[in-house]
Design an enzyme around this catalytic site. Structure first.
Site, PDB file in Angstrom:
ATOM      1  CG  ASP A 159      34.993  39.605  39.474  1.00 16.71           C
ATOM      2  OD1 ASP A 159      35.271  40.809  39.534  1.00 16.71           O
ATOM      3  OD2 ASP A 159      35.831  38.725  39.201  1.00 16.71           O
ATOM      4  CG  HIS A 187      39.452  39.081  38.057  1.00 18.50           C
ATOM      5  ND1 HIS A 187      38.332  39.568  38.689  1.00 18.50           N
ATOM      6  CD2 HIS A 187      40.487  39.833  38.500  1.00 18.50           C
ATOM      7  CE1 HIS A 187      38.693  40.570  39.496  1.00 18.50           C
ATOM      8  NE2 HIS A 187      39.994  40.750  39.384  1.00 18.50           N
TER       9      HIS A 187
END
Length: 333
Positions: A159, A187
């Protein structure tokens, strides 16, 4: 030549591992002169596939790769390991409730945590990749009480890399000219990619990301949703998950643990939330900005947080609390 280190990869017959193993075995992660013994764990039905992976690793003729051990047994896989990259998990199947996914993964990561506790070195560094990564990491750690909590982390580097890349493309620079973006929280699609503390190098001058981009609406809107939904977008396009970029992020994460972060830079990593200065509940694995030195991470404390960021950070923490409570319920059954 140094002593070989023992590196375990689980889910080793899968897609991510296929992109990952070559990078580890050629020295991209632990160093070009660090000999490696690779231990590859997967479930019994995947062993024939694993044999093919072993053949390929042998055929790469890589000088630092001393041995490859394929296995379906935890007592073989976790024995005396220096690093564990836990990629394998139960993927979400169509029509599956999130709590069913959690239940299946609690069983997997309880087993792996117990195996770490029983067989691994107490200095082992454990990276959990398999989703839901934060909560799986928490369960593994709780199931390995003899290994320090600080030795466990989960992957939010993918990410982080996605956020860096979006900013870089927007500014027309390469991604190494962007630093100190932050991924806060889980996440999952509630994660918060934050560029309030990020810097972009424009023609040799470091500029605040908000100044460099000059488009607050994009930074607070499409930028965030693009990073949050990127995994789903890749699956939609490829009909397969983002294995190549995940493998690269795993390499980045582990290399930073081994060799440390650059001076004045921080990276994002899911770590234990205990003692943080951001009022995040303690007993969670939450993604923070961290700096790493001597294989030890430290949360970058005291960054100013505005109301916009606060709300996003709290929302992803709330999701993690709910996941944790559900998972711990299964763990105690």
């Amino acid at each position: 030549m140094a002593e070989p280190i023992r590196v375990l990869v689980t889910g080793a017959a899968g897609q991510i591992a296929y992109s990952l193993l070559y990078s580890i075995a050629k020295g991209d992660v632990f160093g070009k002169d660090q000999p490696i013994i690779l231990i590859l764990l997967d479930i019994p039905p995947m062993l024939p596939v694993l044999d093919g992976v072993v053949m390929e690793l042998q055929d790469c003729a890589l000088p630092i790769l001393k041995e490859v051990i394929p296995t379906d047994k935890v007592e073989v896989a976790f024995k005396d390991i220096d690093a564990a990259i836990l990629v394998g998990s139960m993927p979400r199947k169509e029509g599956m409730e999130r709590k069913d996914l959690l239940k299946a993964n609690v069983a997997i990561f309880k087993t792996q945590g117990s195996a770490l506790d029983k067989y691994a070195k107490k200095t082992v560094k454990v990276l959990v990749v398999g989703n839901p990564a934060n909560t799986n990491c928490l369960i593994a750690s709780k199931s390995a009480p003899s290994i320090p909590k600080e030795n466990f982390s989960c992957l939010t580097r993918l990410d982080h890399n996605r956020a860096c890349s979006q900013v870089a493309m927007r500014c027309g620079v390469s991604s190494d000219q962007v630093k100190n973006v932050i991924i806060w929280g889980n996440h999952s699609s509630t994660q918060y990619p934050d560029v309030h503390h990020a810097k972009v190098n424009l023609q040799g001058a470091e500029t605040e990301a908000y100044q460099a981009i000059k488009d607050d609406a994009w930074l607070r809107g499409d930028f965030i949703s693009t990073v949050q939904q990127r995994g789903a977008a890749v699956i939609k396009a490829r009909k397969l998950s983002s294995a190549m970029s995940a493998a690269k992020a795993i390499c980045d994460h582990m290399r930073d643990i081994w060799f440390g972060t650059k001076e004045g830079e921080f990276v994002s990593m899911g770590v234990y939330a205990s003692g943080n200065s951001y009022n995040i509940p303690e007993d969670l694995i939450y993604s923070f900005p961290v700096q790493i030195k001597n294989k030890t991470w430290k949360v970058v404390d005291g960054l100013p947080i505005n109301d916009f960021s606060r709300a996003k950070m709290d929302a992803t923490a709330a999701e993690l609390v709910e996941e944790r409570d559900t998972a711990l319920d299964f763990l105690s059954q």
